[in-house]
Design an enzyme around this catalytic site. Structure first.
Site, PDB file in Angstrom:
ATOM      1  N   ARG A   1      76.397  33.643  35.140  1.00 52.94           N
ATOM      2  CA  ARG A   1      77.784  33.876  35.559  1.00 52.94           C
ATOM      3  C   ARG A   1      78.720  33.230  34.545  1.00 52.94           C
ATOM      4  O   ARG A   1      78.316  32.483  33.668  1.00 52.94           O
ATOM      5  CB  ARG A   1      78.041  33.273  36.946  1.00 52.94           C
ATOM      6  CG  ARG A   1      77.816  31.778  36.976  1.00 52.94           C
ATOM      7  CD  ARG A   1      78.487  31.082  38.143  1.00 52.94           C
ATOM      8  NE  ARG A   1      78.044  29.694  38.241  1.00 52.94           N
ATOM      9  CZ  ARG A   1      78.462  28.698  37.466  1.00 52.94           C
ATOM     10  NH1 ARG A   1      79.342  28.921  36.488  1.00 52.94           N
ATOM     11  NH2 ARG A   1      77.988  27.469  37.634  1.00 52.94           N
TER      12      ARG A   1
ATOM     13  N   ASP B   1      81.633  26.996  34.085  1.00 52.40           N
ATOM     14  CA  ASP B   1      80.871  25.852  33.591  1.00 52.40           C
ATOM     15  C   ASP B   1      79.896  25.376  34.664  1.00 52.40           C
ATOM     16  O   ASP B   1      79.187  26.180  35.255  1.00 52.40           O
ATOM     17  CB  ASP B   1      81.841  24.749  33.150  1.00 52.40           C
ATOM     18  CG  ASP B   1      81.254  23.832  32.083  1.00 52.40           C
ATOM     19  OD1 ASP B   1      80.420  22.977  32.442  1.00 52.40           O
ATOM     20  OD2 ASP B   1      81.626  23.967  30.902  1.00 52.40           O
TER      21      ASP B   1
ATOM     22  N   THR C   1      78.576  23.855  38.244  1.00 61.00           N
ATOM     23  CA  THR C   1      78.956  23.900  39.656  1.00 61.00           C
ATOM     24  C   THR C   1      77.834  23.300  40.491  1.00 61.00           C
ATOM     25  O   THR C   1      76.668  23.424  40.150  1.00 61.00           O
ATOM     26  CB  THR C   1      79.221  25.359  40.106  1.00 61.00           C
ATOM     27  OG1 THR C   1      80.271  25.907  39.326  1.00 61.00           O
ATOM     28  CG2 THR C   1      79.620  25.429  41.558  1.00 61.00           C
TER      29      THR C   1
ATOM     30  N   HIS D   1      76.103  23.253  44.344  1.00 57.63           N
ATOM     31  CA  HIS D   1      75.967  23.862  45.663  1.00 57.63           C
ATOM     32  C   HIS D   1      75.097  22.956  46.519  1.00 57.63           C
ATOM     33  O   HIS D   1      74.144  22.350  46.014  1.00 57.63           O
ATOM     34  CB  HIS D   1      75.296  25.232  45.588  1.00 57.63           C
ATOM     35  CG  HIS D   1      76.068  26.255  44.828  1.00 57.63           C
ATOM     36  ND1 HIS D   1      77.398  26.492  45.033  1.00 57.63           N
ATOM     37  CD2 HIS D   1      75.684  27.107  43.850  1.00 57.63           C
ATOM     38  CE1 HIS D   1      77.803  27.453  44.217  1.00 57.63           C
ATOM     39  NE2 HIS D   1      76.785  27.836  43.486  1.00 57.63           N
TER      40      HIS D   1
ATOM     41  N   MET E   1      84.670  29.009  41.953  1.00 56.19           N
ATOM     42  CA  MET E   1      84.338  30.428  41.796  1.00 56.19           C
ATOM     43  C   MET E   1      83.751  30.689  40.427  1.00 56.19           C
ATOM     44  O   MET E   1      84.139  30.064  39.442  1.00 56.19           O
ATOM     45  CB  MET E   1      85.585  31.303  41.976  1.00 56.19           C
ATOM     46  CG  MET E   1      86.093  31.324  43.382  1.00 56.19           C
ATOM     47  SD  MET E   1      87.402  32.524  43.629  1.00 56.19           S
ATOM     48  CE  MET E   1      87.765  32.177  45.347  1.00 56.19           C
ATOM     49  N   GLY E   2      82.820  31.628  40.383  1.00 58.45           N
ATOM     50  CA  GLY E   2      82.247  32.085  39.119  1.00 58.45           C
ATOM     51  C   GLY E   2      81.533  33.396  39.368  1.00 58.45           C
ATOM     52  O   GLY E   2      80.737  33.496  40.301  1.00 58.45           O
TER      53      GLY E   2
ATOM     54  N   PHE F   1      81.676  32.567  45.304  1.00 54.23           N
ATOM     55  CA  PHE F   1      82.490  31.375  45.587  1.00 54.23           C
ATOM     56  C   PHE F   1      81.696  30.366  46.404  1.00 54.23           C
ATOM     57  O   PHE F   1      80.727  30.718  47.093  1.00 54.23           O
ATOM     58  CB  PHE F   1      83.773  31.768  46.340  1.00 54.23           C
ATOM     59  CG  PHE F   1      83.528  32.315  47.723  1.00 54.23           C
ATOM     60  CD1 PHE F   1      83.508  31.477  48.832  1.00 54.23           C
ATOM     61  CD2 PHE F   1      83.306  33.676  47.923  1.00 54.23           C
ATOM     62  CE1 PHE F   1      83.276  31.981  50.104  1.00 54.23           C
ATOM     63  CE2 PHE F   1      83.072  34.191  49.194  1.00 54.23           C
ATOM     64  CZ  PHE F   1      83.055  33.342  50.285  1.00 54.23           C
ATOM     65  N   ALA F   2      82.120  29.112  46.319  1.00 58.90           N
ATOM     66  CA  ALA F   2      81.519  28.030  47.116  1.00 58.90           C
ATOM     67  C   ALA F   2      82.663  27.197  47.688  1.00 58.90           C
ATOM     68  O   ALA F   2      83.367  26.500  46.955  1.00 58.90           O
ATOM     69  CB  ALA F   2      80.608  27.167  46.252  1.00 58.90           C
TER      70      ALA F   2
ATOM     71  N   CYS G   1      83.142  22.019  36.992  1.00 58.35           N
ATOM     72  CA  CYS G   1      83.675  23.147  36.220  1.00 58.35           C
ATOM     73  C   CYS G   1      84.165  22.719  34.841  1.00 58.35           C
ATOM     74  O   CYS G   1      84.961  23.405  34.203  1.00 58.35           O
ATOM     75  CB  CYS G   1      84.793  23.856  36.981  1.00 58.35           C
ATOM     76  SG  CYS G   1      84.229  24.531  38.556  1.00 58.35           S
TER      77      CYS G   1
END
Length: 238
Positions: free
Chosen positions: A88, A91, A93, A95, A161-162, A174-175, A191
């Site tokens: 994606r 940078d 991210t 989760h 978002m990515g 998105f997260a 990011c």
């Protein structure tokens, strides 16, 4: 144009398994589009929206800088976290549990062929959802995602978002931090943006826990309005 979107909630699922599943759905749509172009097959291209909650994981986008992950693999293991380089934009991210993660896998030919509009509508979906909780969320110029107190020393990110898009088909997404353990963000520069804080909905509301199912329903309500989509509930899991 097919504006029906198949909704699946995958529950708590490993990042790599979910990524593979995303790729398979993405490939099916792209393959149908190629057949339509080459053979005039007239196939209707499907759309999907996946909800998922991941175990602790860090992902690095194709243009990301590995130096934005501040610990080595051994330290990640000690924290029960994994790491993946993925395809994606964006940078690094994080989760993890307590996040509502959404992956719209859409054929934008069914909606509009504008990736910037797509990102802005995803941001708007989150902004409108947070407004229902009394929060004034905003975009931050030059930075994807959704923020609070933009333009102040207290600016903090609540949703990352990515996305990836090819032949106008999207994946990743998105997260939104709902009940996230913010300590995991200390292991990276979120990011790739230094000196910016991260927050979670429960922290902003002063609650121990926010109902994640309620958040999902609010997100879906705004998604269907913004994208003029019709949601079709599919069987949970893969």
């Amino acid at each position: 144009m097919n504006k029906k979107v198949a909704l699946q909630d995958l529950g708590f699922k490993d990042y790599k398994e979910t990524w593979d599943y995303q790729e398979s759905l993405f490939k099916d749509i792209v393959d149908a589009k190629i057949r339509n172009r080459r053979e005039e097959a007239g196939l209707e291209t499907p759309n999907h929206f996946l909800f998922v909650e991941h175990p602790h994981v860090y992902t690095l986008g194709k243009s990301g800088d590995i130096n934005n992950l501040l610990v080595d693999e051994k330290a990640l293991e000690a924290k029960g976290a994994t790491f993946y380089k993925i395809n994606r934009g964006g940078d690094i991210t994080y989760h993890g549990p307590g996040q509502v993660v959404g992956y719209p896998i859409l054929d934008l030919d069914n909606f509009f062929t504008d990736i910037h509009k797509y990102l802005r509508l995803l941001e708007e979906m989150v902004i409108l959802t947070l407004r229902e909780y009394g929060l004034k969320a905003e975009r931050s110029e030059g930075e994807t995602g959704v923020w609070l107190d933009v333009g102040t020393p207290f600016a903090r990110k609540i949703c990352a978002m990515g996305v990836r898009a090819s032949r106008w088909v999207t994946m990743h997404g998105f997260a939104l931090n709902v009940n996230a353990d913010l300590g995991y963000f200390d292991l990276m520069i979120p990011c790739g943006i230094k000196d910016k804080a991260v927050t979670s909905l429960n922290v902003e509301l002063g609650q121990k826990e926010v109902d994640m199912e309620e958040v999902k329903q609010k997100l879906l309500k705004h998604f269907t309005t913004l994208f003029e989509a019709e949601l079709i509930q599919e069987k949970e899991g893969v």
